[in-house]
Design a protein around this motif. Structure first.
Motif, PDB file in Angstrom:
ATOM      1  N   GLU B   6       0.834  -1.206   0.000  1.00 58.98           N
ATOM      2  CA  GLU B   6       0.000   0.000   0.000  1.00 58.98           C
ATOM      3  C   GLU B   6       0.870   1.258   0.000  1.00 58.98           C
ATOM      4  O   GLU B   6       0.540   2.254  -0.646  1.00 58.98           O
ATOM      5  CB  GLU B   6      -0.924  -0.022   1.227  1.00 58.98           C
ATOM      6  N   TYR B   7       1.993   1.177   0.717  1.00 58.52           N
ATOM      7  CA  TYR B   7       2.921   2.314   0.757  1.00 58.52           C
ATOM      8  C   TYR B   7       3.446   2.604  -0.648  1.00 58.52           C
ATOM      9  O   TYR B   7       3.448   3.741  -1.118  1.00 58.52           O
ATOM     10  CB  TYR B   7       4.086   2.003   1.710  1.00 58.52           C
ATOM     11  N   ARG B   8       3.896   1.545  -1.305  1.00 59.30           N
ATOM     12  CA  ARG B   8       4.455   1.715  -2.656  1.00 59.30           C
ATOM     13  C   ARG B   8       3.381   2.227  -3.630  1.00 59.30           C
ATOM     14  O   ARG B   8       3.636   3.081  -4.466  1.00 59.30           O
ATOM     15  CB  ARG B   8       5.050   0.394  -3.156  1.00 59.30           C
ATOM     16  N   SER B   9       2.191   1.677  -3.482  1.00 61.25           N
ATOM     17  CA  SER B   9       1.109   2.101  -4.364  1.00 61.25           C
ATOM     18  C   SER B   9       0.776   3.581  -4.142  1.00 61.25           C
ATOM     19  O   SER B   9       0.505   4.326  -5.087  1.00 61.25           O
ATOM     20  CB  SER B   9      -0.120   1.219  -4.094  1.00 61.25           C
ATOM     21  N   THR B  10       0.841   3.993  -2.875  1.00 61.91           N
ATOM     22  CA  THR B  10       0.523   5.393  -2.545  1.00 61.91           C
ATOM     23  C   THR B  10       1.579   6.342  -3.095  1.00 61.91           C
ATOM     24  O   THR B  10       1.276   7.304  -3.811  1.00 61.91           O
ATOM     25  CB  THR B  10       0.426   5.560  -1.011  1.00 61.91           C
ATOM     26  N   PHE B  11       2.832   6.054  -2.765  1.00 63.49           N
ATOM     27  CA  PHE B  11       3.877   7.011  -3.107  1.00 63.49           C
ATOM     28  C   PHE B  11       4.331   6.927  -4.568  1.00 63.49           C
ATOM     29  O   PHE B  11       5.004   7.832  -5.049  1.00 63.49           O
ATOM     30  CB  PHE B  11       5.065   6.874  -2.137  1.00 63.49           C
ATOM     31  N   SER B  12       3.925   5.862  -5.252  1.00 67.97           N
ATOM     32  CA  SER B  12       4.253   5.814  -6.679  1.00 67.97           C
ATOM     33  C   SER B  12       3.412   6.817  -7.461  1.00 67.97           C
ATOM     34  O   SER B  12       3.671   7.085  -8.631  1.00 67.97           O
ATOM     35  CB  SER B  12       4.040   4.395  -7.231  1.00 67.97           C
ATOM     36  N   GLN B  13       2.419   7.363  -6.808  1.00 68.26           N
ATOM     37  CA  GLN B  13       1.586   8.382  -7.471  1.00 68.26           C
ATOM     38  C   GLN B  13       2.191   9.774  -7.363  1.00 68.26           C
ATOM     39  O   GLN B  13       1.647  10.737  -7.890  1.00 68.26           O
ATOM     40  CB  GLN B  13       0.181   8.384  -6.846  1.00 68.26           C
ATOM     41  N   ILE B  14       3.293   9.877  -6.661  1.00 68.72           N
ATOM     42  CA  ILE B  14       3.941  11.185  -6.505  1.00 68.72           C
ATOM     43  C   ILE B  14       5.120  11.276  -7.466  1.00 68.72           C
ATOM     44  O   ILE B  14       6.005  10.415  -7.465  1.00 68.72           O
ATOM     45  CB  ILE B  14       4.426  11.368  -5.050  1.00 68.72           C
ATOM     46  N   HIS B  15       5.093  12.286  -8.277  1.00 70.10           N
ATOM     47  CA  HIS B  15       6.147  12.447  -9.287  1.00 70.10           C
ATOM     48  C   HIS B  15       6.693  13.860  -9.284  1.00 70.10           C
ATOM     49  O   HIS B  15       5.974  14.806  -8.958  1.00 70.10           O
ATOM     50  CB  HIS B  15       5.594  12.152 -10.689  1.00 70.10           C
ATOM     51  N   ALA B  16       7.938  13.957  -9.666  1.00 67.10           N
ATOM     52  CA  ALA B  16       8.492  15.280  -9.967  1.00 67.10           C
ATOM     53  C   ALA B  16       7.838  15.728 -11.274  1.00 67.10           C
ATOM     54  O   ALA B  16       7.831  14.982 -12.247  1.00 67.10           O
ATOM     55  CB  ALA B  16       9.996  15.195 -10.130  1.00 67.10           C
ATOM     56  N   SER B  17       7.269  16.901 -11.263  1.00 71.00           N
ATOM     57  CA  SER B  17       6.542  17.352 -12.455  1.00 71.00           C
ATOM     58  C   SER B  17       7.501  17.604 -13.624  1.00 71.00           C
ATOM     59  O   SER B  17       8.705  17.798 -13.425  1.00 71.00           O
ATOM     60  CB  SER B  17       5.790  18.645 -12.136  1.00 71.00           C
ATOM     61  N   GLU B  18       6.926  17.591 -14.811  1.00 75.51           N
ATOM     62  CA  GLU B  18       7.752  17.911 -15.989  1.00 75.51           C
ATOM     63  C   GLU B  18       8.273  19.340 -15.905  1.00 75.51           C
ATOM     64  O   GLU B  18       9.380  19.645 -16.351  1.00 75.51           O
ATOM     65  CB  GLU B  18       6.930  17.725 -17.263  1.00 75.51           C
ATOM     66  N   ALA B  19       7.447  20.203 -15.298  1.00 73.44           N
ATOM     67  CA  ALA B  19       7.882  21.605 -15.124  1.00 73.44           C
ATOM     68  C   ALA B  19       9.125  21.665 -14.248  1.00 73.44           C
ATOM     69  O   ALA B  19      10.044  22.462 -14.504  1.00 73.44           O
ATOM     70  CB  ALA B  19       6.753  22.422 -14.505  1.00 73.44           C
TER      71      ALA B  19
END
Lengths: 164, 154
Positions: B6-19
């Motif tokens: 669940e941790y991996r699933s949660t934090f895999s949704q956080i990305h450094a933006s293209e900007a």
């Protein structure tokens, strides 16, 4: 490092560095600034890396150190004491389920030193020994921090009944 | 429920933006330009009088960055590159303070009939301080003042 290798490193590891930075400062704006600083340091870094893993662990270590400096700076303490509460809004994130939102907020509610260790252990899959080496800590310290973090998370996420 | 999954699933949704990635690339481009700008600084030493060029004449160079750059000096005399080591011996480069370095030029020959010459020094890998580098002829620090004065009189 060549421009090509640097561009590749940004593509490959900006998420990794950003997540570590977000765990430290808990708000998007600061995490982005820290991430940029980390990659500027990489750009100026003259020594070669042995392999990809060496590069990745170097980036994480620099991110943690940058984060520590930032969090202890007088400017940060003066400016962010009122909003540094790790809200979803501050972090600039949305999740697909309530459970994930709650998990995120529970992790962000942990003391700063626990957050990074938890992230490296559960997300990046590093062992206790690897985390200790990366953060220049004793293995027993990392184990203790993980244990205490789990205990707090179990309390904060009691309804979800997670297996740790 | 497995916490790790669940941790991996949660934090895999956080990305450094293209900007953000774009911002990083722009910042490094800016850094690169700044590095290139500070890599090559031009310092012009104008020798105003032949007397200043007598054996043992000294030039006081006022620039904080020079001290770090003495190994990277490229010396141009009248527009032509010469070997800096011919003019700047190890003994001839003296560090005074962080505010400046002292260069003693030995056996500098003026072109025939010339009363003055221009020396350009290109400094590589120096800091931003080099922008304000200025050079003055300072005859009074000559290690052989009498000889300079004699040369001037002649």
């Amino acid at each position: 490092m060549s421009d090509e290798a640097f561009t590749q490193a940004v593509r490959e590891y900006s998420d990794t560095v950003y997540r570590v930075c977000l765990h430290i400062c808990r708000n998007r704006s600061d995490a982005e600034d820290l991430t940029q600083n980390v990659f500027l340091k990489l750009y100026r870094h003259a020594e070669a890396f042995r392999d990809e893993e060496h590069l990745k662990s170097w980036l994480i270590r620099v991110a943690v150190n940058e984060g520590k400096s930032h969090m202890t700076s007088p400017w940060h303490r003066r400016t962010f004491c009122s909003i540094d509460d790790g809200s979803l809004e501050e972090a600039g994130v949305t999740f697909s389920s309530t459970e994930q939102s709650e998990l995120f907020l529970a992790v962000m509610a942990l003391p700063p030193k626990y957050r990074v260790v938890v992230h490296l252990y559960y997300y990046e899959n590093y062992t206790v020994g690897e985390i200790a080496a990366m953060l220049d800590l004793k293995e027993t310290t990392v184990q203790t921090q993980l244990m205490r973090a789990r205990k707090q998370l179990k309390t904060l996420l009691s309804e979800a009944d997670y297996e740790f | 429920m497995n916490f790790k999954e669940e941790y991996r699933s949660t934090f895999s949704q956080i990305h450094a933006s293209e900007a953000l990635q774009q911002k990083i690339m722009e910042a490094t481009e800016m850094e690169n330009k700044t590095m290139n700008l500070t890599k090559s600084k031009k310092v012009i030493i104008s020798i105003l009088a032949a007397a200043a060029l007598a054996v043992g004449s000294a030039l006081a160079v006022s620039a904080g960055a020079l001290n770090e750059a003495v190994e990277n000096i490229r010396l141009f005399i009248n527009g032509e590159e010469v070997s800096a080591s011919d003019y700047l011996s190890e003994d001839g480069v003296k560090v005074i303070t962080e505010d400046g370095g002292e260069f003693i030029i030995y056996n500098f020959d003026l072109p025939d009939g010339a009363e003055s010459a221009e020396i350009e020094m290109y400094l590589d890998e120096v800091g931003e301080d080099a922008h304000s580098t200025s050079v003055v002829v300072r005859g009074d620090v000559n290690t052989d003042q009498e000889e300079t004065e004699r040369a001037a009189a002649e």
